[in-house]
Design an enzyme around this catalytic site. Structure first.
Site, PDB file in Angstrom:
ATOM      1  N   GLU A  25       0.762  -1.366   0.094  1.00 36.14           N
ATOM      2  CA  GLU A  25       0.011   0.039  -0.201  1.00 36.14           C
ATOM      3  C   GLU A  25       0.839   1.257  -0.042  1.00 36.14           C
ATOM      4  OE1 GLU A  25      -3.324   0.479  -0.278  1.00 36.14           O
ATOM      5  OE2 GLU A  25      -3.510  -1.665  -0.858  1.00 36.14           O
ATOM      6  N   PRO A 222       1.333  46.327  15.569  1.00 30.48           N
ATOM      7  CA  PRO A 222       2.417  46.637  16.691  1.00 30.48           C
ATOM      8  C   PRO A 222       3.520  45.591  16.439  1.00 30.48           C
ATOM      9  CG  PRO A 222       0.881  45.156  17.916  1.00 30.48           C
ATOM     10  CD  PRO A 222       0.117  45.785  16.449  1.00 30.48           C
ATOM     11  N   ASP A 245       8.593  51.386   7.377  1.00 27.93           N
ATOM     12  CA  ASP A 245       9.204  51.841   8.405  1.00 27.93           C
ATOM     13  C   ASP A 245      10.272  51.239   9.048  1.00 27.93           C
ATOM     14  OD1 ASP A 245       7.991  54.466   7.785  1.00 27.93           O
ATOM     15  OD2 ASP A 245       6.497  54.249   9.149  1.00 27.93           O
ATOM     16  N   LYS A 267      12.808  55.408  10.061  1.00 23.92           N
ATOM     17  CA  LYS A 267      13.294  56.710  10.822  1.00 23.92           C
ATOM     18  C   LYS A 267      13.388  56.186  12.267  1.00 23.92           C
ATOM     19  CE  LYS A 267      10.174  59.418   9.206  1.00 23.92           C
ATOM     20  NZ  LYS A 267       9.459  60.543   8.968  1.00 23.92           N
ATOM     21  N   GLY A 299       1.758  50.149  13.699  1.00 26.67           N
ATOM     22  CA  GLY A 299       0.786  50.497  14.174  1.00 26.67           C
ATOM     23  C   GLY A 299      -0.462  50.820  13.285  1.00 26.67           C
ATOM     24  N   ASP A 300      -1.058  52.125  13.408  1.00 26.16           N
ATOM     25  CA  ASP A 300      -2.123  52.460  12.747  1.00 26.16           C
ATOM     26  C   ASP A 300      -1.527  53.687  11.821  1.00 26.16           C
ATOM     27  OD1 ASP A 300      -5.501  52.606  12.499  1.00 26.16           O
ATOM     28  OD2 ASP A 300      -4.267  54.570  12.062  1.00 26.16           O
ATOM     29  N   ILE A 303      -2.447  57.271  13.493  1.00 21.41           N
ATOM     30  CA  ILE A 303      -1.890  57.776  14.696  1.00 21.41           C
ATOM     31  C   ILE A 303      -0.484  57.768  14.661  1.00 21.41           C
ATOM     32  CG2 ILE A 303      -1.900  57.108  17.162  1.00 21.41           C
ATOM     33  CD1 ILE A 303      -4.565  55.426  16.508  1.00 21.41           C
ATOM     34  N   THR A 328      -3.137  49.783  16.707  1.00 21.70           N
ATOM     35  CA  THR A 328      -2.272  50.852  17.329  1.00 21.70           C
ATOM     36  C   THR A 328      -1.496  50.224  18.868  1.00 21.70           C
ATOM     37  OG1 THR A 328      -1.430  53.192  17.648  1.00 21.70           O
ATOM     38  CG2 THR A 328      -3.565  52.327  18.655  1.00 21.70           C
ATOM     39  N   ALA A 329      -0.340  50.693  19.050  1.00 25.90           N
ATOM     40  CA  ALA A 329       0.337  50.302  20.127  1.00 25.90           C
ATOM     41  C   ALA A 329      -0.207  50.248  21.265  1.00 25.90           C
ATOM     42  CB  ALA A 329       1.885  50.932  20.213  1.00 25.90           C
ATOM     43  N   MET A 380       6.351  57.541  22.517  1.00 20.57           N
ATOM     44  CA  MET A 380       7.379  58.258  22.312  1.00 20.57           C
ATOM     45  C   MET A 380       8.114  58.930  23.435  1.00 20.57           C
ATOM     46  SD  MET A 380       7.163  59.301  18.325  1.00 20.57           S
ATOM     47  CE  MET A 380       5.150  59.490  18.575  1.00 20.57           C
TER      48      MET A 380
END
Length: 463
Positions: A25, A222, A245, A267, A299-300, A303, A328-329, A380
């Site tokens: 088989e 995130p 990014d 950045k 994130g978004d 924002i 977003t975070a 930040m």
């Protein structure tokens, strides 16, 4: 993402032999796969127990001989006796790729679960460790794909030369996307009119070639791949170029098309390889070249993502754009710690603000909001956390107000900290690398911060 131990590829067997040693088989199962190719399939076994009739394979009822491997592209060994051992040794001596059934350590290659829509083949491999999972994935893909997909693939192949002659690269990709996804094309193929429908679709795309592209401003969330939206995943697979990014992890970027161009415009603090003006110019230029551009932001995008400046540049240039929201975070951090940033009778609202570059008036406003019960999420602000906490206290916020900090929110390597505004103002906290969100407000005390490190006890005392 984990590394593969095997390299997935398609192996040419046309005009060659696939040799299967064994008559049971296990051999039959391999033969059923092998006969889907144009290779000559040969089964060799002194004892043929399975029914190979109807497969179109050649069955030889005798012991294995080394000469049986003449002209062989692949060898399957489904015999665990002397013949099997002889076949393994012979295949190794000739450097012919070998699969020993149910013995992964002896295999040069594995047979994947296959979804066949000739000339299109989809193979799902588990590297031999989880065949049940591979079969489950195969069944879901099988159900999702039209049985006419193979005919559409043949139609695409017949049009390839004409498409290359008449369409540029970007428009050619859009043509093939429409060819594969159009219900009208599928109906035409089913009715035997695929050639006419394909030619008409090509004419329609020829009239569009050279048109401006589009920019999708996509929230990457995130950092965890499974927090991307379904829309974001779909558009990443359609994009000709991905402009991303620095904070977007490589694993998320890799969810885009494999052949898409990737441009990092990262950045980081104190290190701006691209100015915002340069990024604006870049995405406008790419879209004017007729490309689909995925502008991937952490994130978004709306924002603290400077999407407003990019949208303004796109509007000025007359470029179409679409905004795809992301997690977003702050919301990822709230989820990580089960912190209800709005809570009945505790917090009636939620404010997101950037601490970096904030002036005294802004801090005074945030302090007033926190004092009234609102939850404040500061982005930040990690490097200036103590200064911001001190400013809150000097502007009327209580030093006993709960504080929670999440570094690398939404990721497996996130780090949590908890304490009070006064402890944060003490300045002794040593935060983990990566972006952080600082929560200030009574709602923080209602979250799950059991795994969090406590802020240093060097509490600031209000004079």
């Amino acid at each position: 993402m984990g590394k593969l131990n095997t390299f997935p590829l398609s192996y040419k067997v046309r005009g060659q032999r696939i040799v299967i040693v064994g008559g049971g088989e296990e051999a039959l199962n391999k033969a059923r796969l092998a006969v889907k190719t144009t290779a000559q399939v040969v089964i060799i076994s002194e004892q043929v127990e399975a029914d190979f009739s109807g497969l179109g394979a050649t069955v030889i009822g005798r012991r294995f001989a080394e000469s049986d491997l003449d002209g062989a592209a692949l060898v399957f060994v489904a015999d665990h006796g002397d013949d099997g051992r002889a076949a393994i040794a012979a295949a190794r001596a000739r450097n012919i790729p070998l699969n020993v059934v149910d013995v992964p350590a002896e295999c040069d290659f594995y047979t994947p679960s296959i979804v066949e829509r000739a000339p299109l083949t989809i193979a799902i491999s588990s590297e031999g460790d989880a065949p049940v999972l591979a079969r489950l994935v195969r069944s879901r893909i099988e159900a999702a794909l039209s049985p006419r997909l193979g005919a559409i693939a043949r139609l695409a192949g017949s049009l390839r030369g004409r498409v290359a002659a008449r369409l540029g690269k970007a428009e050619a990709r859009r043509f093939y996307e429409d060819l594969v996804t159009s219900p009208a094309i599928e109906r035409a193929v089913e009715a035997g009119q695929g050639a006419e429908a394909g030619a008409a679709l090509l004419e329609a795309h020829a009239g569009k070639d050279g048109a401006a592209g589009v920019v999708w401003l996509i929230g990457a969330g995130p950092g965890a791949e499974d927090l991307l939206t379904l829309r974001a995943q779909r558009l990443l697979q359609e994009a000709d170029v991905i402009v991303h990014d620095q904070l977007v992890p490589q694993a998320v970027v890799d969810m885009g098309r494999r052949d898409a161009e990737r441009i990092s415009v990262g950045k980081a603090k104190g290190n701006h390889t691209f100015s915002q003006a340069q990024i604006n110019t870049l995405i406008v230029r790419l879209a004017r070249e007729g490309r689909k551009v995925a502008r991937l932001k952490s994130g978004d995008p709306m924002i603290f993502g400077r999407a407003g400046e990019e949208v303004a540049a796109l509007r000025k240039a007359g470029i179409d754009y679409v905004i795809v929201p992301g997690v977003t975070a702050a919301l990822a951090a709230a989820a990580d710690t089960a912190t209800p940033v709005t809570l009945r009778k505790v917090s009636s609202g939620f404010v997101m603000a950037t601490a970096h570059g904030a002036d005294d008036g802004e801090v005074r406003h945030w302090a007033a909001l926190a004092a009234t019960g609102m939850t404040v999420a500061l982005y930040m602000g990690k490097s200036i956390a103590a200064d911001v906490a001190l400013a809150f206290i000097r502007n009327g916020a209580s030093g006993h107000l709960p504080v929670g900090i999440v570094a690398n929110a939404g990721r497996a390597g996130r780090t949590l900290y908890r304490g009070t505004l006064g402890e944060l103002a003490g300045g002794a906290a040593d935060f983990a690398d990566g972006p952080a969100v600082i929560f200030v407000g009574e709602a923080v005390a209602h979250g799950d911060w059991a795994a969090a490190a406590t802020l240093a006890a060097a509490e600031f005392k209000v004079a």
